[in-house]
Design a protein around this motif. Structure first.
Motif, PDB file in Angstrom:
ATOM      1  N   GLU A   1       0.838  -1.203   0.000  1.00 25.94           N
ATOM      2  CA  GLU A   1       0.000   0.000   0.000  1.00 25.94           C
ATOM      3  C   GLU A   1       0.873   1.253   0.000  1.00 25.94           C
ATOM      4  N   VAL A   2       1.912   1.245   0.832  1.00 29.33           N
ATOM      5  CA  VAL A   2       2.817   2.405   0.868  1.00 29.33           C
ATOM      6  C   VAL A   2       3.501   2.552  -0.504  1.00 29.33           C
ATOM      7  N   TYR A   3       3.861   1.413  -1.115  1.00 26.83           N
ATOM      8  CA  TYR A   3       4.518   1.453  -2.431  1.00 26.83           C
ATOM      9  C   TYR A   3       3.612   2.119  -3.479  1.00 26.83           C
ATOM     10  N   GLU A   4       2.334   1.773  -3.437  1.00 28.49           N
ATOM     11  CA  GLU A   4       1.379   2.376  -4.383  1.00 28.49           C
ATOM     12  C   GLU A   4       1.280   3.886  -4.139  1.00 28.49           C
ATOM     13  N   THR A   5       1.286   4.292  -2.857  1.00 25.32           N
ATOM     14  CA  THR A   5       1.245   5.730  -2.537  1.00 25.32           C
ATOM     15  C   THR A   5       2.503   6.418  -3.064  1.00 25.32           C
ATOM     16  N   ILE A   6       3.644   5.760  -2.883  1.00 25.50           N
ATOM     17  CA  ILE A   6       4.912   6.339  -3.368  1.00 25.50           C
ATOM     18  C   ILE A   6       4.829   6.561  -4.889  1.00 25.50           C
ATOM     19  N   LYS A   7       4.351   5.542  -5.621  1.00 32.91           N
ATOM     20  CA  LYS A   7       4.238   5.651  -7.095  1.00 32.91           C
ATOM     21  C   LYS A   7       3.331   6.816  -7.492  1.00 32.91           C
TER      22      LYS A   7
ATOM     23  N   SER B   1       4.353  16.907  -0.425  1.00 32.67           N
ATOM     24  CA  SER B   1       4.728  15.486  -0.399  1.00 32.67           C
ATOM     25  C   SER B   1       6.245  15.328  -0.281  1.00 32.67           C
ATOM     26  N   TYR B   2       6.667  14.552   0.735  1.00 34.62           N
ATOM     27  CA  TYR B   2       8.095  14.274   0.927  1.00 34.62           C
ATOM     28  C   TYR B   2       8.644  13.506  -0.268  1.00 34.62           C
ATOM     29  N   VAL B   3       7.879  12.513  -0.732  1.00 30.58           N
ATOM     30  CA  VAL B   3       8.331  11.683  -1.866  1.00 30.58           C
ATOM     31  C   VAL B   3       8.466  12.529  -3.133  1.00 30.58           C
ATOM     32  N   ALA B   4       7.483  13.410  -3.362  1.00 24.80           N
ATOM     33  CA  ALA B   4       7.538  14.265  -4.554  1.00 24.80           C
ATOM     34  C   ALA B   4       8.788  15.148  -4.519  1.00 24.80           C
TER      35      ALA B   4
ATOM     36  N   GLU C   1      21.587   9.487  -1.469  1.00 23.34           N
ATOM     37  CA  GLU C   1      22.152  10.061  -0.235  1.00 23.34           C
ATOM     38  C   GLU C   1      21.332   9.634   0.979  1.00 23.34           C
ATOM     39  N   LYS C   2      19.987   9.671   0.833  1.00 22.06           N
ATOM     40  CA  LYS C   2      19.129   9.266   1.966  1.00 22.06           C
ATOM     41  C   LYS C   2      19.347   7.795   2.291  1.00 22.06           C
ATOM     42  N   ILE C   3      19.493   6.967   1.272  1.00 26.17           N
ATOM     43  CA  ILE C   3      19.718   5.535   1.528  1.00 26.17           C
ATOM     44  C   ILE C   3      21.034   5.349   2.287  1.00 26.17           C
TER      45      ILE C   3
ATOM     46  N   GLU D   1      22.531   7.578   4.224  1.00 28.38           N
ATOM     47  CA  GLU D   1      22.328   8.107   5.589  1.00 28.38           C
ATOM     48  C   GLU D   1      21.579   7.106   6.469  1.00 28.38           C
ATOM     49  N   GLU D   2      20.485   6.598   5.916  1.00 31.11           N
ATOM     50  CA  GLU D   2      19.633   5.687   6.714  1.00 31.11           C
ATOM     51  C   GLU D   2      20.359   4.378   7.008  1.00 31.11           C
ATOM     52  N   ALA D   3      21.165   3.906   6.059  1.00 31.23           N
ATOM     53  CA  ALA D   3      21.939   2.673   6.293  1.00 31.23           C
ATOM     54  C   ALA D   3      22.935   2.904   7.426  1.00 31.23           C
TER      55      ALA D   3
ATOM     56  N   ALA E   1      13.006   0.825   9.186  1.00 26.38           N
ATOM     57  CA  ALA E   1      11.825   1.297   8.442  1.00 26.38           C
ATOM     58  C   ALA E   1      12.214   2.452   7.520  1.00 26.38           C
ATOM     59  N   ASP E   2      13.046   3.370   8.014  1.00 26.47           N
ATOM     60  CA  ASP E   2      13.515   4.488   7.165  1.00 26.47           C
ATOM     61  C   ASP E   2      14.287   3.964   5.961  1.00 26.47           C
ATOM     62  N   LEU E   3      15.161   2.979   6.190  1.00 26.18           N
ATOM     63  CA  LEU E   3      15.977   2.437   5.094  1.00 26.18           C
ATOM     64  C   LEU E   3      15.102   1.712   4.067  1.00 26.18           C
TER      65      LEU E   3
ATOM     66  N   PHE F   1      11.900   2.192   3.534  1.00 26.68           N
ATOM     67  CA  PHE F   1      11.080   3.203   2.855  1.00 26.68           C
ATOM     68  C   PHE F   1      11.863   3.878   1.718  1.00 26.68           C
ATOM     69  N   HIS F   2      13.082   4.325   2.019  1.00 22.84           N
ATOM     70  CA  HIS F   2      13.853   5.026   0.990  1.00 22.84           C
ATOM     71  C   HIS F   2      14.296   4.086  -0.139  1.00 22.84           C
ATOM     72  N   THR F   3      14.488   2.809   0.186  1.00 21.09           N
ATOM     73  CA  THR F   3      14.797   1.828  -0.856  1.00 21.09           C
ATOM     74  C   THR F   3      13.577   1.652  -1.772  1.00 21.09           C
TER      75      THR F   3
HETATM   76  N1  LIG Z   1       6.764   5.816   5.281  1.00 21.83           N
HETATM   77  C1  LIG Z   1       7.039   6.985   5.042  1.00 21.83           C
HETATM   78  C2  LIG Z   1       8.243   7.592   5.586  1.00 21.83           C
HETATM   79  N2  LIG Z   1       9.224   7.102   6.354  1.00 21.83           N
HETATM   80  C3  LIG Z   1      10.089   8.103   6.538  1.00 21.83           C
HETATM   81  N3  LIG Z   1       9.677   9.221   5.892  1.00 21.83           N
HETATM   82  C4  LIG Z   1      10.341  10.520   5.841  1.00 21.83           C
HETATM   83  O1  LIG Z   1      11.706  10.296   5.590  1.00 21.83           O
HETATM   84  C5  LIG Z   1      12.479  11.319   6.202  1.00 21.83           C
HETATM   85  C6  LIG Z   1      13.598  10.659   6.984  1.00 21.83           C
HETATM   86  O2  LIG Z   1      14.653  11.493   6.979  1.00 21.83           O
HETATM   87  P1  LIG Z   1      15.444  11.840   8.319  1.00 21.83           P
HETATM   88  O3  LIG Z   1      15.414  10.653   9.243  1.00 21.83           O
HETATM   89  O4  LIG Z   1      16.777  12.327   7.910  1.00 21.83           O
HETATM   90  O5  LIG Z   1      14.565  12.979   8.929  1.00 21.83           O
HETATM   91  P2  LIG Z   1      14.535  14.493   8.444  1.00 21.83           P
HETATM   92  O6  LIG Z   1      15.722  15.192   9.023  1.00 21.83           O
HETATM   93  O7  LIG Z   1      13.175  15.015   8.832  1.00 21.83           O
HETATM   94  O8  LIG Z   1      14.650  14.392   6.829  1.00 21.83           O
HETATM   95  P3  LIG Z   1      15.282  15.441   5.837  1.00 21.83           P
HETATM   96  O9  LIG Z   1      14.437  16.681   5.919  1.00 21.83           O
HETATM   97  O10 LIG Z   1      16.735  15.653   6.246  1.00 21.83           O
HETATM   98  O11 LIG Z   1      15.171  14.751   4.484  1.00 21.83           O
HETATM   99  C7  LIG Z   1      11.541  12.123   7.111  1.00 21.83           C
HETATM  100  O12 LIG Z   1      11.225  13.370   6.509  1.00 21.83           O
HETATM  101  C8  LIG Z   1      10.297  11.242   7.192  1.00 21.83           C
HETATM  102  O13 LIG Z   1       9.098  11.973   7.285  1.00 21.83           O
HETATM  103  C9  LIG Z   1       8.520   8.941   5.281  1.00 21.83           C
HETATM  104  N4  LIG Z   1       7.718   9.692   4.487  1.00 21.83           N
HETATM  105  C10 LIG Z   1       6.603   9.101   3.979  1.00 21.83           C
HETATM  106  N5  LIG Z   1       6.264   7.783   4.214  1.00 21.83           N
HETATM  107  C11 LIG Z   1       5.110   7.159   3.519  1.00 21.83           C
HETATM  108  O14 LIG Z   1       5.085   7.650   2.191  1.00 21.83           O
HETATM  109  C12 LIG Z   1       3.778   8.114   1.866  1.00 21.83           C
HETATM  110  C13 LIG Z   1       3.898   9.346   0.998  1.00 21.83           C
HETATM  111  O15 LIG Z   1       4.418  10.412   1.769  1.00 21.83           O
HETATM  112  P4  LIG Z   1       4.362  11.904   1.199  1.00 21.83           P
HETATM  113  O16 LIG Z   1       5.145  11.901  -0.071  1.00 21.83           O
HETATM  114  O17 LIG Z   1       4.966  12.772   2.259  1.00 21.83           O
HETATM  115  O18 LIG Z   1       2.926  12.224   0.940  1.00 21.83           O
HETATM  116  C14 LIG Z   1       3.080   8.400   3.206  1.00 21.83           C
HETATM  117  O19 LIG Z   1       1.725   8.107   3.076  1.00 21.83           O
HETATM  118  C15 LIG Z   1       3.763   7.444   4.152  1.00 21.83           C
HETATM  119  O20 LIG Z   1       3.023   6.225   4.118  1.00 21.83           O
END
Ligand SMILES: N=c1c2ncn([C@@H]3O[C@H](COP(=O)(O)OP(=O)(O)OP(=O)(O)O)[C@@H](O)[C@H]3O)c2ncn1[C@@H]1O[C@H](COP(=O)(O)O)[C@@H](O)[C@H]1O
Length: 95
Positions: free
Chosen positions: A5-11, A21-24, A40-42, A44-46, A66-68, A70-72
């Motif tokens: 489900e999260v993957y579909e949201t990311i797409k 949107s963080y992903v956008a 870079e995020k991958i 960092e998270e690793a 979970a962060d790693l 997600f970014h993968t």
């Molecule tokens: N699962 C996640 C998820 N996990 C982690 N993150 C983001 O990944 C980032 C992790 O980076 P850091 O730990 O370095 O934290 P940070 O300092 O705030 O990050 P930066 O500003 O430095 O990038 C944070 O901004 C988190 O909010 C996520 N952002 C989104 N999702 C999912 O992705 C979907 C789409 O998200 P949006 O694109 O924001 O709508 C959401 O519905 C969620 O389900």
């Protein structure tokens, strides 16, 4: 499953690029290219996961894993790979 489900949201976020949107943001070329930002995020998270593991802090290990993951997933989706392709890869490795 939640990961699918999260993957579909990311797409969807990569395609539609909604405001806030963080992903956008991560998958749009700006001062840095999207691929550099994602990789870079991958990295960092690793590193954060490794540090949490070495500190033996279970909650942090889960959080950073979970962060790693997600970014993968963001990287795979950005490269046009389907979640199903990842599942198939694991299926092929099954013993
Ligand atoms: N699962 C996640 C998820 N996990 C982690 N993150 C983001 O990944 C980032 C992790 O980076 P850091 O730990 O370095 O934290 P940070 O300092 O705030 O990050 P930066 O500003 O430095 O990038 C944070 O901004 C988190 O909010 C996520 N952002 C989104 N999702 C999912 O992705 C979907 C789409 O998200 P949006 O694109 O924001 O709508 C959401 O519905 C969620 O389900």
């Amino acid at each position: 499953m939640i990961l699918e489900e999260v993957y579909e949201t990311i797409k969807q976020r990569i395609k539609e690029k909604p405001e806030g949107s963080y992903v956008a943001k991560l998958t749009t070329d700006d001062k840095k290219s999207a691929i550099n930002k994602i990789c870079e995020k991958i990295g960092e998270e690793a590193t954060e996961l490794i540090l949490a593991a070495k500190d033996n802090k279970k909650d942090e290990i889960i959080y950073e894993a979970a962060d790693l993951i997600f970014h993968t997933m963001v990287l795979l989706a950005y490269k046009g790979i389907e979640f199903e392709d990842l599942l198939k890869e694991f299926e092929q490795r099954r013993k």
